[in-house]
Design a protein around this motif. Structure first.
Motif, PDB file in Angstrom:
ATOM      1  N   THR A 121       0.623  -0.933  -0.140  1.00 40.94           N
ATOM      2  CA  THR A 121      -0.008   0.388  -0.187  1.00 40.94           C
ATOM      3  C   THR A 121       0.604   1.111   0.193  1.00 40.94           C
ATOM      4  OG1 THR A 121      -1.198  -1.145   1.133  1.00 40.94           O
ATOM      5  CG2 THR A 121      -1.782   1.290   1.195  1.00 40.94           C
ATOM      6  N   LEU A 122       0.318   1.924  -1.054  1.00 37.83           N
ATOM      7  CA  LEU A 122       1.127   3.020  -1.676  1.00 37.83           C
ATOM      8  C   LEU A 122       1.147   4.539  -0.904  1.00 37.83           C
ATOM      9  CD1 LEU A 122       2.781   2.909  -5.326  1.00 37.83           C
ATOM     10  CD2 LEU A 122       3.720   1.986  -2.829  1.00 37.83           C
ATOM     11  N   LYS A 123       1.360   5.195   0.461  1.00 41.93           N
ATOM     12  CA  LYS A 123       1.026   6.786   0.785  1.00 41.93           C
ATOM     13  C   LYS A 123       1.987   7.630   0.940  1.00 41.93           C
ATOM     14  CE  LYS A 123       0.682   4.673   5.374  1.00 41.93           C
ATOM     15  NZ  LYS A 123       0.013   4.629   6.437  1.00 41.93           N
ATOM     16  N   ALA A 124       1.912   8.761   0.585  1.00 39.47           N
ATOM     17  CA  ALA A 124       2.791   9.816   1.026  1.00 39.47           C
ATOM     18  C   ALA A 124       3.348   9.996   1.880  1.00 39.47           C
ATOM     19  CB  ALA A 124       2.264  10.823   0.109  1.00 39.47           C
ATOM     20  N   ALA A 125       4.365  10.031   2.301  1.00 38.59           N
ATOM     21  CA  ALA A 125       4.862  10.438   3.906  1.00 38.59           C
ATOM     22  C   ALA A 125       5.873  11.832   3.128  1.00 38.59           C
ATOM     23  CB  ALA A 125       6.270   9.564   3.769  1.00 38.59           C
ATOM     24  N   ALA A 126       6.279  12.595   4.900  1.00 33.34           N
ATOM     25  CA  ALA A 126       6.582  14.225   4.668  1.00 33.34           C
ATOM     26  C   ALA A 126       7.794  14.267   4.104  1.00 33.34           C
ATOM     27  CB  ALA A 126       7.051  14.274   5.967  1.00 33.34           C
ATOM     28  N   ALA A 127       7.928  15.537   3.366  1.00 35.03           N
ATOM     29  CA  ALA A 127       9.428  15.273   2.371  1.00 35.03           C
ATOM     30  C   ALA A 127      10.126  15.464   3.356  1.00 35.03           C
ATOM     31  CB  ALA A 127       9.313  16.802   1.077  1.00 35.03           C
ATOM     32  N   ASP A 128      11.363  15.401   3.112  1.00 35.44           N
ATOM     33  CA  ASP A 128      13.162  15.457   3.837  1.00 35.44           C
ATOM     34  C   ASP A 128      14.193  15.515   3.363  1.00 35.44           C
ATOM     35  OD1 ASP A 128      13.718  15.676   6.786  1.00 35.44           O
ATOM     36  OD2 ASP A 128      14.444  13.596   6.606  1.00 35.44           O
ATOM     37  N   GLY A 129      15.233  16.129   3.549  1.00 29.44           N
ATOM     38  CA  GLY A 129      16.373  16.134   2.746  1.00 29.44           C
ATOM     39  C   GLY A 129      16.138  16.743   1.365  1.00 29.44           C
ATOM     40  N   TRP A 133       8.999  12.001  -0.614  1.00 30.98           N
ATOM     41  CA  TRP A 133       9.331  10.260   0.500  1.00 30.98           C
ATOM     42  C   TRP A 133       7.951   9.648  -0.040  1.00 30.98           C
ATOM     43  CZ3 TRP A 133      13.277   7.776   1.787  1.00 30.98           C
ATOM     44  CH2 TRP A 133      14.518   8.455   2.110  1.00 30.98           C
ATOM     45  N   VAL A 134       7.971   7.680  -0.253  1.00 32.18           N
ATOM     46  CA  VAL A 134       6.329   7.195  -0.405  1.00 32.18           C
ATOM     47  C   VAL A 134       7.242   6.344   0.805  1.00 32.18           C
ATOM     48  CG1 VAL A 134       5.469   6.037  -1.684  1.00 32.18           C
ATOM     49  CG2 VAL A 134       6.486   8.032  -2.926  1.00 32.18           C
ATOM     50  N   GLN A 135       6.078   6.291   1.686  1.00 35.21           N
ATOM     51  CA  GLN A 135       6.330   4.834   2.044  1.00 35.21           C
ATOM     52  C   GLN A 135       4.908   3.734   1.566  1.00 35.21           C
ATOM     53  OE1 GLN A 135       4.637   5.500   6.619  1.00 35.21           O
ATOM     54  NE2 GLN A 135       5.391   2.988   7.238  1.00 35.21           N
ATOM     55  N   ALA A 136       5.947   2.996   1.503  1.00 40.48           N
ATOM     56  CA  ALA A 136       5.137   1.609   1.067  1.00 40.48           C
ATOM     57  C   ALA A 136       5.324   0.558   2.365  1.00 40.48           C
ATOM     58  CB  ALA A 136       6.329   0.712  -0.157  1.00 40.48           C
ATOM     59  N   VAL A 137       3.586   0.647   2.952  1.00 41.91           N
ATOM     60  CA  VAL A 137       3.507  -0.649   3.499  1.00 41.91           C
ATOM     61  C   VAL A 137       3.161  -1.794   2.889  1.00 41.91           C
ATOM     62  CG1 VAL A 137       1.627  -1.044   5.600  1.00 41.91           C
ATOM     63  CG2 VAL A 137       2.475   1.022   4.623  1.00 41.91           C
ATOM     64  N   PRO A 138       3.670  -3.270   3.689  1.00 44.64           N
ATOM     65  CA  PRO A 138       4.089  -4.694   3.027  1.00 44.64           C
ATOM     66  C   PRO A 138       2.172  -5.429   3.623  1.00 44.64           C
ATOM     67  CG  PRO A 138       5.532  -4.482   4.360  1.00 44.64           C
ATOM     68  CD  PRO A 138       4.747  -3.277   4.423  1.00 44.64           C
ATOM     69  N   LYS A 139       0.888  -5.706   1.784  1.00 38.45           N
ATOM     70  CA  LYS A 139       0.122  -5.865   2.343  1.00 38.45           C
ATOM     71  C   LYS A 139       0.298  -7.433   3.249  1.00 38.45           C
ATOM     72  CE  LYS A 139      -2.251  -3.045  -1.817  1.00 38.45           C
ATOM     73  NZ  LYS A 139      -3.052  -3.635  -2.322  1.00 38.45           N
ATOM     74  N   LYS A 149      10.581   2.944   2.894  1.00 34.57           N
ATOM     75  CA  LYS A 149      10.179   4.581   2.406  1.00 34.57           C
ATOM     76  C   LYS A 149      11.526   5.040   0.657  1.00 34.57           C
ATOM     77  CE  LYS A 149      10.596   7.554   5.530  1.00 34.57           C
ATOM     78  NZ  LYS A 149      10.979   8.476   6.516  1.00 34.57           N
ATOM     79  N   LEU A 150      10.464   5.263   0.200  1.00 31.33           N
ATOM     80  CA  LEU A 150      11.542   5.630  -1.083  1.00 31.33           C
ATOM     81  C   LEU A 150      10.735   7.173  -1.537  1.00 31.33           C
ATOM     82  CD1 LEU A 150      10.558   2.631  -2.059  1.00 31.33           C
ATOM     83  CD2 LEU A 150      11.984   2.734  -4.338  1.00 31.33           C
ATOM     84  N   GLY A 151      12.845   7.507  -1.788  1.00 29.81           N
ATOM     85  CA  GLY A 151      12.204   9.298  -2.051  1.00 29.81           C
ATOM     86  C   GLY A 151      13.278   9.040  -3.441  1.00 29.81           C
ATOM     87  N   PHE A 152      12.143  10.254  -3.927  1.00 28.96           N
ATOM     88  CA  PHE A 152      12.656  10.520  -5.222  1.00 28.96           C
ATOM     89  C   PHE A 152      12.814  12.111  -5.089  1.00 28.96           C
ATOM     90  CE2 PHE A 152      10.013   6.462  -5.320  1.00 28.96           C
ATOM     91  CZ  PHE A 152       9.852   6.419  -6.993  1.00 28.96           C
TER      92      PHE A 152
END
Length: 201
Positions: A121-129, A133-139, A149-152
């Motif tokens: 499940t993909l959720k937006a997370a707070a910007a940092d650095g 960031w996107v939080q990926a929660v295993p189903k 989390k993955l940072g773009f």
């Protein structure tokens, strides 16, 4: 310059977070292969101890990847689409296990898998650095990972952060990222070095 203006506009309008989720979806859909250098920093749960390693990463969908750690110790992790192989050069020892058992809802599945939203499940997370960031929660219940989390930076994958079940934090920062590059099939094949021990799981 135009790109920076668009990013700034999105930040100001508060829409950039949703954009990071879209960037991950686009990455999963459009990027079929890639390579990058990485620096990995592992921090102990109390935040006092850090280990830094570096190397290169390559992947080709579906489910083929190669992590080659160069410093401080040589270790190679190769997935050939069927099995995952881990080779420790210092021990001259390799282990292998079935890909289906090893991949699942893991960081490697996020980078080289074929269906992100089947496993996460993909959720937006707070910007940092400077990254979105996107939080990926295993189903599926995954006891070895607390958060992932993955940072773009724009559309480009820049970092990955994993907190395991013990509270240990691993961060990979990617550089020299190249998307949709031609990679030889041999990059995702593992040949047991002469004299190496093999442990099959």
């Amino acid at each position: 310059m135009k790109k920076h203006l668009i990013a700034l506009t999105l930040l100001l309008s508060g829409l950039a977070h949703a954009d990071a989720v879209d960037a991950l979806r686009d990455f999963g859909r459009d990027v079929k292969s890639g390579k990058a250098n990485f620096t990995q920093t592992v921090t102990s749960p109390d935040g006092k101890r850090k280990k830094v390693s570096s190397g290169s990463f390559e992947f080709q969908r579906p489910n083929r990847f190669r992590f080659a750690y160069a410093k401080p110790f040589e270790q190679t992790i190769v997935a050939d689409g069927t099995k995952v192989w881990i080779y420790d050069a210092d021990l001259n020892q390799a282990s292998s296990r079935k890909l289906a058992d090893a991949l699942g809802a893991t960081p490697a599945a996020l980078l080289a898998g074929t269906d992100l939203e089947r496993d996460f499940t993909l959720k937006a997370a707070a910007a940092d650095g400077g990254l979105e960031w996107v939080q990926a929660v295993p189903k599926q219940a995954e006891s070895t990972i607390q958060t992932l989390k993955l940072g773009f930076k724009g559309k480009d994958l820049a970092a990955m952060e994993i907190v395991d079940g013990f509270g240990q934090r691993s961060r990979l920062d990617f550089s020299a990222v190249q998307a949709n590059v031609a990679l030889g099939a041999e990059r995702f094949q593992f040949k047991l070095p002469a004299g190496a021990d093999l442990i099959e799981q």
